[in-house]
Design a protein around this motif. Structure first.
Motif, mmCIF file in Angstrom:
data_model
loop_
_atom_site.group_PDB
_atom_site.id
_atom_site.type_symbol
_atom_site.label_atom_id
_atom_site.label_comp_id
_atom_site.label_asym_id
_atom_site.label_seq_id
_atom_site.Cartn_x
_atom_site.Cartn_y
_atom_site.Cartn_z
ATOM 1 N N GLU A 171 5.382 -2.965 3.099
ATOM 2 C CA GLU A 171 6.632 -2.653 2.424
ATOM 3 C C GLU A 171 6.905 -1.157 2.507
ATOM 4 O OE1 GLU A 171 8.869 -3.449 -1.856
ATOM 5 O OE2 GLU A 171 6.738 -3.921 -1.603
ATOM 6 N N ARG A 172 8.110 -0.793 2.910
ATOM 7 C CA ARG A 172 8.476 0.611 3.086
ATOM 8 C C ARG A 172 9.059 1.166 1.787
ATOM 9 N NH1 ARG A 172 5.771 1.816 7.759
ATOM 10 N NH2 ARG A 172 5.469 -0.251 8.652
ATOM 11 N N PRO A 173 8.457 2.181 1.207
ATOM 12 C CA PRO A 173 8.941 2.717 -0.068
ATOM 13 C C PRO A 173 10.271 3.454 0.093
ATOM 14 C CG PRO A 173 7.174 4.092 0.803
ATOM 15 C CD PRO A 173 7.259 2.891 1.699
ATOM 16 N N VAL A 174 11.065 3.450 -0.975
ATOM 17 C CA VAL A 174 12.388 4.056 -0.936
ATOM 18 C C VAL A 174 12.612 4.923 -2.178
ATOM 19 C CG1 VAL A 174 13.359 2.119 0.366
ATOM 20 C CG2 VAL A 174 13.463 2.108 -2.143
ATOM 21 N N ILE A 175 13.620 5.795 -2.064
ATOM 22 C CA ILE A 175 14.146 6.510 -3.223
ATOM 23 C C ILE A 175 15.455 5.831 -3.599
ATOM 24 C CG2 ILE A 175 15.060 8.685 -4.099
ATOM 25 C CD1 ILE A 175 13.328 10.116 -2.015
ATOM 26 N N ALA A 176 15.542 5.314 -4.800
ATOM 27 C CA ALA A 176 16.770 4.676 -5.279
ATOM 28 C C ALA A 176 17.390 5.567 -6.335
ATOM 29 C CB ALA A 176 16.458 3.295 -5.862
ATOM 30 N N GLY A 215 9.287 2.000 -5.026
ATOM 31 C CA GLY A 215 9.193 3.408 -4.672
ATOM 32 C C GLY A 215 9.487 4.303 -5.848
ATOM 33 N N THR A 216 10.510 5.173 -5.686
ATOM 34 C CA THR A 216 10.840 6.167 -6.704
ATOM 35 C C THR A 216 12.288 6.030 -7.132
ATOM 36 O OG1 THR A 216 9.256 7.727 -5.747
ATOM 37 C CG2 THR A 216 10.948 8.640 -7.195
ATOM 38 N N ARG A 217 12.514 6.080 -8.422
ATOM 39 C CA ARG A 217 13.871 6.082 -8.962
ATOM 40 C C ARG A 217 14.217 7.497 -9.390
ATOM 41 N NH1 ARG A 217 15.974 3.709 -14.653
ATOM 42 N NH2 ARG A 217 14.294 5.092 -15.309
ATOM 43 N N ALA A 218 15.248 8.079 -8.756
ATOM 44 C CA ALA A 218 15.731 9.406 -9.129
ATOM 45 C C ALA A 218 16.988 9.240 -9.974
ATOM 46 C CB ALA A 218 16.034 10.231 -7.886
ATOM 47 N N VAL A 219 17.079 10.005 -11.061
ATOM 48 C CA VAL A 219 18.127 9.771 -12.052
ATOM 49 C C VAL A 219 19.157 10.898 -12.057
ATOM 50 C CG1 VAL A 219 18.614 9.414 -14.497
ATOM 51 C CG2 VAL A 219 16.522 8.488 -13.495
ATOM 52 N N TYR A 274 0.817 -1.210 0.000
ATOM 53 C CA TYR A 274 0.000 0.000 0.000
ATOM 54 C C TYR A 274 0.856 1.267 0.000
ATOM 55 C CZ TYR A 274 -2.880 3.799 1.868
ATOM 56 O OH TYR A 274 -3.497 5.004 2.068
ATOM 57 N N LEU A 275 1.872 1.349 0.855
ATOM 58 C CA LEU A 275 2.674 2.567 0.983
ATOM 59 C C LEU A 275 3.443 2.869 -0.296
ATOM 60 C CD1 LEU A 275 4.020 2.139 4.628
ATOM 61 C CD2 LEU A 275 2.207 3.673 3.837
ATOM 62 N N VAL A 276 3.934 1.814 -0.974
ATOM 63 C CA VAL A 276 4.639 2.013 -2.241
ATOM 64 C C VAL A 276 3.682 2.587 -3.286
ATOM 65 C CG1 VAL A 276 5.857 0.861 -4.132
ATOM 66 C CG2 VAL A 276 6.295 0.169 -1.762
ATOM 67 N N LYS A 277 2.484 2.009 -3.359
ATOM 68 C CA LYS A 277 1.496 2.498 -4.327
ATOM 69 C C LYS A 277 0.992 3.890 -3.931
ATOM 70 C CE LYS A 277 1.765 -1.136 -6.856
ATOM 71 N NZ LYS A 277 0.733 -2.161 -6.882
ATOM 72 N N TRP A 278 0.925 4.166 -2.625
ATOM 73 C CA TRP A 278 0.479 5.495 -2.162
ATOM 74 C C TRP A 278 1.430 6.575 -2.656
ATOM 75 C CZ3 TRP A 278 2.228 9.666 0.534
ATOM 76 C CH2 TRP A 278 1.278 10.549 1.040
ATOM 77 N N VAL A 279 2.739 6.296 -2.617
ATOM 78 C CA VAL A 279 3.721 7.270 -3.095
ATOM 79 C C VAL A 279 3.497 7.576 -4.570
ATOM 80 C CG1 VAL A 279 6.171 7.607 -3.625
ATOM 81 C CG2 VAL A 279 5.491 6.743 -1.381
ATOM 82 N N GLU A 311 14.907 5.602 2.543
ATOM 83 C CA GLU A 311 13.537 5.238 2.867
ATOM 84 C C GLU A 311 12.694 6.473 3.175
ATOM 85 O OE1 GLU A 311 11.542 2.880 6.538
ATOM 86 O OE2 GLU A 311 12.981 1.701 5.354
ATOM 87 N N TYR A 312 11.502 6.545 2.561
ATOM 88 C CA TYR A 312 10.575 7.627 2.881
ATOM 89 C C TYR A 312 10.189 7.543 4.356
ATOM 90 C CZ TYR A 312 9.706 8.597 -2.094
ATOM 91 O OH TYR A 312 9.831 8.942 -3.420
ATOM 92 N N GLN A 313 10.023 8.691 4.979
ATOM 93 C CA GLN A 313 9.727 8.726 6.410
ATOM 94 C C GLN A 313 8.263 9.087 6.663
ATOM 95 O OE1 GLN A 313 12.103 7.717 8.617
ATOM 96 N NE2 GLN A 313 13.182 7.276 6.698
#
Length: 391
Positions: free
Chosen positions: A177-182, A132-136, A104-109, A201-203
């Motif tokens: 599952e805890r979403p992250v920025i990779a 989560g989110t991939r930043a390039v 849920y939290l990953v999809k919420w982001v 990890e998003y807080q």
């Protein structure tokens, strides 16, 4: 004779297997067994609704009582999945439980682009990925901005995700599952190239988070150079970057062999104290059986360059000497340390003793303090020449 030994060995295996089966049966009889609690559709939606603070419904569910996946929807509009897994608590499988893994939290982001507003404000390319989110960072020059933004984003009170806690019960568990920025780097990347640097990890605001941004940038740039050295990035890296970020492995040419030293990692405290000189570990270990004499041949090989040679050893100490000077490694489970001429030396690496082994991880700086060893590093080719500071 060979056939007889094989039969004896087979008999031993059968006896051992029978013994394990007997122990398992006794454990079940003494403690009972549990198959865990599989939540009904109603129970699952009630648990998740309570955890998420919003009504949840199942749009599609699995059949049977084993592993399966639910498709679900929250009243806030977020669609997500829950994986049901039937797992064992113990080796024999006498006690089991159901685990429900929710994304849920990953999809919420992904449903709330405002969470990643800083990336948009600073023109940083980003997209959703499975966790989560991939930043390039498109190239080396962009790494600093991307890392700074990722750290700021997860530290800021303006970009929190929902505060949702796991449930860890005896018969069933619910995990979110805890979403992250990779952070990824696309500039010259091969298909096999891994993430450029760690995931942030998003807080949810329940605990304060403070990343050392300067250290994170340094390590991310170091990883970029490592990826180039390993052939993962088809880019041009100037020699000054190769000099600044030495290779992860440095080959030291000993008298009779070649030894690969591993680059020492930087901790937050060391970095902030300005201790960012390139250090490499020389590791040596000994499986120490009761009463057996210690021996560290790799350490001795490095010490040999400056005239130190093994002098004495027992089961908890190892001594090397050059004339009247002695270096002694003392081992105990509570306090292992090295001394030179009776003075304890503060090590950047570490020594440790366990009931079955004695291990030494000395940095090149430690070897200089202990044995007057000097290292001349060729960071571009990844080789080290060893000499004496007194030569």
């Amino acid at each position: 004779m060979t056939t007889f030994k094989k039969h004896r060995f087979g008999a031993k295996v059968m006896i051992r297997t029978a013994a394990l089966a007997l122990i398992s049966a006794m454990a079940v009889l003494l403690t009972g067994c549990s198959d865990g609690k599989m939540l009904s559709d109603k129970e699952l939606t009630e648990v998740l609704s309570e955890k998420l603070g919003n009504t949840v419904e199942i749009t599609e569910g699995p059949e049977g009582n084993g592993n399966g996946e639910y498709t679900m929807k929250c009243a806030d509009g977020t669609e997500f999945t829950v994986k049901r897994m039937h797992l064992d608590y113990d080796y024999f499988g006498a006690n089991r439980y159901y685990q429900y893994e929710c994304d849920y939290l990953v999809k919420w982001v992904s449903e709330h682009p405002e969470v990643n507003a800083l990336f948009d404000e600073r023109g940083i390319s980003h997209n959703d990925f499975s966790r989560g989110t991939r930043a390039v960072a498109g190239n080396f020059e962009e790494i600093q901005t991307v890392v700074e933004t990722a750290c700021e984003l997860v530290e800021s009170g303006s970009y929190h995700i929902p505060a949702v806690s796991d449930f860890d019960g005896e018969e069933y568990k619910v995990k979110f599952e805890r979403p992250v920025i990779a952070i990824d780097c696309l500039g010259g990347k091969n298909k096999e190239t891994h993430w450029l640097w760690q995931e942030y990890e998003y807080q949810d605001g329940t605990e304060p988070v403070d990343h050392d941004e300067e250290l994170q940038i340094f390590l991310a740039e170091q990883q970029y150079v490592d990826d180039y050295r390993h052939g993962d990035l088809e880019v041009s890296v100037p020699d000054e970057l190769l000099e600044k970020y030495g290779p992860s492995q440095m080959k030291a040419k000993l008298k009779d062999s070649e030894y690969s030293m591993m680059r020492a990692d930087y901790g937050k405290d060391e970095f902030n104290l300005g201790k960012t000189e390139l250090l490499y570990y020389v590791s040596d270990g000994f499986n120490n059986k009761i009463g057996e004499t210690l021996d560290f041949p790799y350490i001795a090989s490095f010490a040999e360059f400056t005239g130190f040679k093994p002098l004495a050893a027992d089961d908890n100490s190892y001594t090397l000497a050059k004339g009247e000077e002695k270096v002694i490694f003392h081992f105990s489970e509570s306090d292992s340390y090295a001394e030179r001429s009776g003075v304890r030396i503060e090590l950047r690496g570490n020594m440790r003793m366990t009931p079955t082994s004695c291990m030494v991880d000395l940095t090149t700086d430690d070897l200089t303090k202990l044995f007057d060893t000097e290292f001349k590093f060729d960071y571009i080719n990844g080789t080290a020449e060893i000499t004496s500071t007194n030569s």
